[in-house]
Design an enzyme around this catalytic site. Sequence first.
Site, mmCIF file in Angstrom:
data_model
loop_
_atom_site.group_PDB
_atom_site.id
_atom_site.type_symbol
_atom_site.label_atom_id
_atom_site.label_comp_id
_atom_site.label_asym_id
_atom_site.label_seq_id
_atom_site.Cartn_x
_atom_site.Cartn_y
_atom_site.Cartn_z
ATOM 1 N N ASP A 443 0.883 -1.557 -0.123
ATOM 2 C CA ASP A 443 -0.094 0.132 0.081
ATOM 3 C C ASP A 443 1.125 1.554 -0.066
ATOM 4 O OD1 ASP A 443 -2.358 1.023 0.102
ATOM 5 O OD2 ASP A 443 -2.941 0.169 1.675
ATOM 6 N N ASP A 507 -10.713 1.861 -3.848
ATOM 7 C CA ASP A 507 -11.197 0.854 -2.336
ATOM 8 C C ASP A 507 -12.116 1.357 -2.406
ATOM 9 O OD1 ASP A 507 -8.995 1.036 -0.649
ATOM 10 O OD2 ASP A 507 -8.707 2.868 -0.409
HETATM 11 C C1 GLA Z 1 -5.760 1.062 1.695
HETATM 12 C C2 GLA Z 1 -6.089 0.510 0.521
HETATM 13 C C3 GLA Z 1 -7.015 -0.635 1.967
HETATM 14 C C4 GLA Z 1 -6.198 -1.131 3.078
HETATM 15 C C5 GLA Z 1 -6.323 -0.202 4.115
HETATM 16 C C6 GLA Z 1 -5.372 -0.924 5.264
HETATM 17 O O1 GLA Z 1 -7.094 2.475 2.484
HETATM 18 O O2 GLA Z 1 -6.584 0.737 0.333
HETATM 19 O O3 GLA Z 1 -7.575 -1.535 0.583
HETATM 20 O O4 GLA Z 1 -5.344 -2.059 2.684
HETATM 21 O O5 GLA Z 1 -5.239 0.659 3.372
HETATM 22 O O6 GLA Z 1 -5.226 0.578 5.833
#
Ligand code: GLA
Length: 703
Positions: A443, A507
């Site tokens: 990430d 997301d």
């Molecule tokens: C980001 C990612 C999510 C998840 C969160 C975890 O927002 O896009 O899919 O992994 O971080 O903190």
Amino acid sequence: MPEQDFHHLRQDGVSLLLDLSGQTVQLMHYGKALGQIESIKDWQLSQQEPVAHGELDEPIWPGLYRENSRGNIGRPALLGHRSGLDWSPKFLLINVDKAETFLTAVSQDAQAGLEITSKFEFVGAGVLEISQTLKNIGAADYSLDDLSVILPLPDQVSESMDFAGRWVKERQPQRRQIQPGMQVREVREGRSSHDYTIIQMAMTKGANYQQGEIWSLGLMFSGNSRHFIERQQSGRSFIAAGELLLPGEVILKPGESYAAPSVAASYSANGFDELTNRHYDWLRSRPNHPKRARPLTLNVWEAVYFDHNLEKLSELADVAKEIGVERFVLDDGWFGSRRNDTLGLGDWVVSSEVWPNGLGPLIEKVKSCGMEFGLWFEGEMVNPDSDVYRAHPDWILKIGDRVPPLGRLQHVLDITNPDAYQHVLNQTDAVLKQYEISYIKWDHNKFLIEPGHQGKAAVRNQTLAIYRLFDELKARHPGLEIESCSSGGGRVDLGMVGHADRFWTSDCNDALERQYIQRYTQFAIPPELLGSHIGPTHSHTTGRIHDLSFRAITALFGHAGLEWDLTETTAEELKVLKTWASYYKANRELLHTGKMVRVDQQDDAVFVHGVVSKDKTRAIFAWVTLSGQAGSRPNAIRFEGLENDKNYRLKAVYPAGEPRWQQRAAPSWLLGVTLSGAALSGTGVRAPIVYPEQALLIEIEAI
Ligand code: GLA
């Protein structure tokens, strides 16, 4: 003019014609295949320009580098200087190396002390990769501001399209008239960004999925970028892409070179579908393109968030096994003091608080359920409240003592600093080694603010460092797959495709939003690289409620997965998920190797898209209602991409249950009908009536 001074590069119906007869490289034509040019002389005569009043006395052919010295008054391809000097070069072509599919031209301005090498290469499916390197052959430092690839567009271009967005709404198309001036898409986030266009396109008037000419350019890089389309007062149009360099970011010492990120150019004579499929064929032909069937994935983020608990996760694994999930990914929260998003980031050591016996018991459980195990990292980030930041507050990207504003309570680690880089590499490597982990989701949740290393701008080096780090992890762990995530789709680009195996597309797991996000991300990136999960009934990012069948059919057109607390599913939902999972497995080969087809609609309430096998004998299409349809009698569902004179059997299938019908009587073709490819494209089949936000899956097979 000797004919050998022209070079005609060709591949799969695309031509690039270069004139090398003068002092500089002239791009004469890029696009439609020109066929055999019998007489270059006649062709050249046909391109001769009149001299206009108010212009220079000779027509301007600005050449590849568009130097001001050649009369160009638009933006030159190279910008830079040597303490205020050597800012206006005039390059002379000194060497050419060429073959059928590539040409490398070396040009120098000995007085300005600069040498540029430009390589044009058709890399498959008519996609043209252009790479440029600038070398400082002068005696003093040269400050580089910009080195872009600028391609001429033919006069018939009329419109442009690119993609913009934000968190949970990536890749929204914007289509505009090309007007005098520049349409510029710049990114200064230090990552490719949710707002990144991936490719920018210029089109003939009214181009659609099946018709019209289209030219595209996409920077193969994950840092700062600039794409633009320009129409000059002369009426000439150009399309360009390059790395956006921050002030002083690249200062070349004598003898040093800057290798600009490559740019991928594509052309279609037959609408967006052809452009997209050229991209897919090219990307699929690369040696690092994932070969293994894309495993059905469960990511536990929206199921448990930070609430890590062996019992609960084991229960999830049991349900996942029952459904047929093949990869189980443990997300954020397993390390250091990371019990919520305010702390612990940067300490990549398994937390003994939540995992007193390490990750072993969960991994064994997952493996005993027949699934691979994957783990989340965010190696380029730290929370101030972390051991690593307490020990090394100077390891972040910043300018002097000024600490950049926080984003999600985190700072960006300066991995251009070898010690910080080693810290991330070693800690990640140790976890992968200890648990034999072969999948990581990586990430990057904060964009870069004042990204300085020892005061100097460092986006470029930071980007190259993450590529290096991914490559090093892969070298140490053969078979390791990496998912590139950046708060969802903040780092989806043609640079990262060289280092990662999957993108977390967004997301947003809301199926309606996903219809748009996936459709437009798939303009340039094939579905097997794009994670698409069935999220919870009640979307966590939009609050919308969607039927499982709609969520499931939406998730099918990507690297499919689930992200939902499966322990809460009803027996009926479980049954549906099982059938859907087997359907995905039975059909992923087609979905991940076939041609992408999107059918133009008169009614914006509907999407029709599908994947047709290369031999055109099989296809799976989705008919999607995004909102209420315009007419009481819905428009026909038409299909493209099939063989006109082949007969096909077509039927509706329900691997994830039926959509919600809203009709008193259903059209009977749903049960099966035989039609020619020509009829399927010409008249199609009459759509049923369903509620908005529903999808119907249609299978087509040649008979
Ligand atoms: C980001 C990612 C999510 C998840 C969160 C975890 O927002 O896009 O899919 O992994 O971080 O903190």
